[in-house]
Design an enzyme around this catalytic site. Structure first.
Site, short mmCIF file in Angstrom:
data_model
loop_
_atom_site.label_atom_id
_atom_site.label_comp_id
_atom_site.label_asym_id
_atom_site.label_seq_id
_atom_site.Cartn_x
_atom_site.Cartn_y
_atom_site.Cartn_z
N THR A 253 -72.10 -82.50 -8.03
CA THR A 253 -72.77 -83.60 -8.73
C THR A 253 -71.83 -84.24 -9.74
O THR A 253 -71.73 -85.46 -9.83
CB THR A 253 -74.03 -83.06 -9.45
OG1 THR A 253 -74.76 -82.22 -8.55
CG2 THR A 253 -74.92 -84.19 -9.92
N CYS B 131 -73.80 -77.94 -2.77
CA CYS B 131 -73.95 -77.68 -4.21
C CYS B 131 -73.34 -76.31 -4.43
O CYS B 131 -73.59 -75.39 -3.64
CB CYS B 131 -75.42 -77.68 -4.59
SG CYS B 131 -75.76 -77.01 -6.24
N THR B 132 -72.55 -76.15 -5.49
CA THR B 132 -71.82 -74.89 -5.66
C THR B 132 -72.73 -73.72 -6.02
O THR B 132 -72.32 -72.56 -5.91
CB THR B 132 -70.71 -75.05 -6.72
OG1 THR B 132 -71.30 -75.53 -7.95
CG2 THR B 132 -69.65 -76.03 -6.26
N CYS C 267 -68.34 -78.54 -9.34
CA CYS C 267 -69.71 -79.04 -9.25
C CYS C 267 -69.68 -80.32 -8.42
O CYS C 267 -68.95 -81.26 -8.76
CB CYS C 267 -70.19 -79.34 -10.68
SG CYS C 267 -71.79 -80.14 -10.75
N1 DGL Z 1 -73.66 -76.79 -9.07
C1 DGL Z 1 -73.89 -78.18 -9.13
C2 DGL Z 1 -73.39 -78.92 -7.89
O1 DGL Z 1 -72.54 -78.45 -7.17
C3 DGL Z 1 -75.16 -78.78 -9.61
C4 DGL Z 1 -76.37 -78.02 -9.95
C5 DGL Z 1 -77.21 -78.80 -10.93
O2 DGL Z 1 -76.94 -78.66 -12.14
O3 DGL Z 1 -78.11 -79.54 -10.50
O4 DGL Z 1 -73.83 -80.02 -7.62
#
Ligand code: DGL
Length: 286
Positions: A86, A198-199, A84
């Site tokens: 974030t 974002c993944t 992730c």
């Molecule tokens: N998949 C997550 C990322 O790569 C974040 C998505 C989320 O929960 O906002 O940042």
């Protein structure tokens, strides 16, 4: 994080690799990890009960990252992949301080590869608000050639739409956010490279591609993160490699956990990563 640092015991080669995300976005990373290391077992946690992370405070994301890493260590993980952007931006530094012995691999938007491959010098990055506002990302941005035009677009709502597999919302957001970073028609002042920061976003690659002209390159981080994890395990002597007596080579399993409804994760895995599907369990409360 004020509690005493926990030392992860040095796990054997057959221990699983832990992976977590706010939801199903980490499946895009897990797919690449399994392709690179098909013999490894994995434990995956979807923290959908506390998602989305991208619009939450740093403190909240840091606390969730600590809880989930602790849960993966309790499951015997020999390494943890923070799948992730974030959570990596908010928490990887503290996690590494807290578990100094544990290989912890994070993900970050592919700015360096984008800078290397753009021809027009214009690049767009789509990511969560949390990632783009983080000091970690701002630092990465500051390291790029100042002559590069890097357009950063927060995509509020998109990860949630992907969680719900709501195609009309996904299409709407992809179109809207690309329009805000374009125009994309081929030309010297248009971006020719899109970074999926974002993944969740590589899961809907077709939506991005259908809005972009064919010359645009779309970058994600699945393969480089898998390579990095492979190297870290190789260096620490924890990579599971089939012995020559094991024919065919063993194929790894995934144990699935969630902080939300198990049926949601089971359906998502069946849809995005059917080759690894299996029963999901609620994450035990500690
Ligand atoms: N998949 C997550 C990322 O790569 C974040 C998505 C989320 O929960 O906002 O940042």
């Amino acid at each position: 994080m004020s509690s005493t640092p926990l030392q992860a015991p040095h796990q054997g080669v057959t221990a699983p690799i832990g992976v977590f995300d706010s939801g199903i976005g980490g499946l895009s990373i897990l797919k690449a990890l399994r392709q690179r290391m098909p013999q490894e077992d994995f434990v995956y946690i979807s923290d959908r009960g506390h998602a989305p992370y991208g619009e939450r405070s740093d403190d909240f994301v840091r606390e969730r990252s600590r809880v989930l890493t602790e849960a993966l260590v309790a499951q015997g993980a020999k390494a943890v992949v923070v799948a992730c952007n974030t959570a990596t931006a908010a928490a990887i530094h503290e996690l590494r301080q807290h578990w100094p012995q544990l290989p912890l691999i994070g993900v970050e938007p592919a700015l360096k590869p984008a800078a290397l491959q753009t021809r027009t010098g214009h690049v767009a990055v789509v990511a969560t608000r949390g990632t783009l506002n983080s000091p970690k990302f701002q630092h990465l941005l500051g390291q790029q050639d100042p002559a590069l035009d890097i357009r950063c677009q927060p995509c509020d709502g998109l990860a949630d739409a992907i969680e719900h597999r709501d195609d009309s919302r996904i299409a709407h957001y992809c179109r809207q956010y690309l329009a805000q970073t374009g125009p994309w028609a081929e030309g010297p002042s248009a971006p020719d490279t899109l970074v999926l920061g974002c993944t969740h976003y590589p899961l809907v690659l077709q939506h991005w591609l259908s809005e972009l002209p064919p010359h645009v390159t779309v970058l994600d981080t699945g393969a480089p993160v898998a390579e990095q994890t492979y190297r870290r395990l190789l260096q620490s002597g924890q990579l599971r490699q089939p012995s020559r007596f094991e024919t065919p080579a063993p194929s790894g399993r995934v144990s699935w956990f969630t902080t939300s409804e198990v049926e949601h994760l089971e359906r998502a895995v069946h849809h995005w990563l059917p080759e690894a599907s299996g029963p999901c369990q609620p994450l035990p409360k500690r």
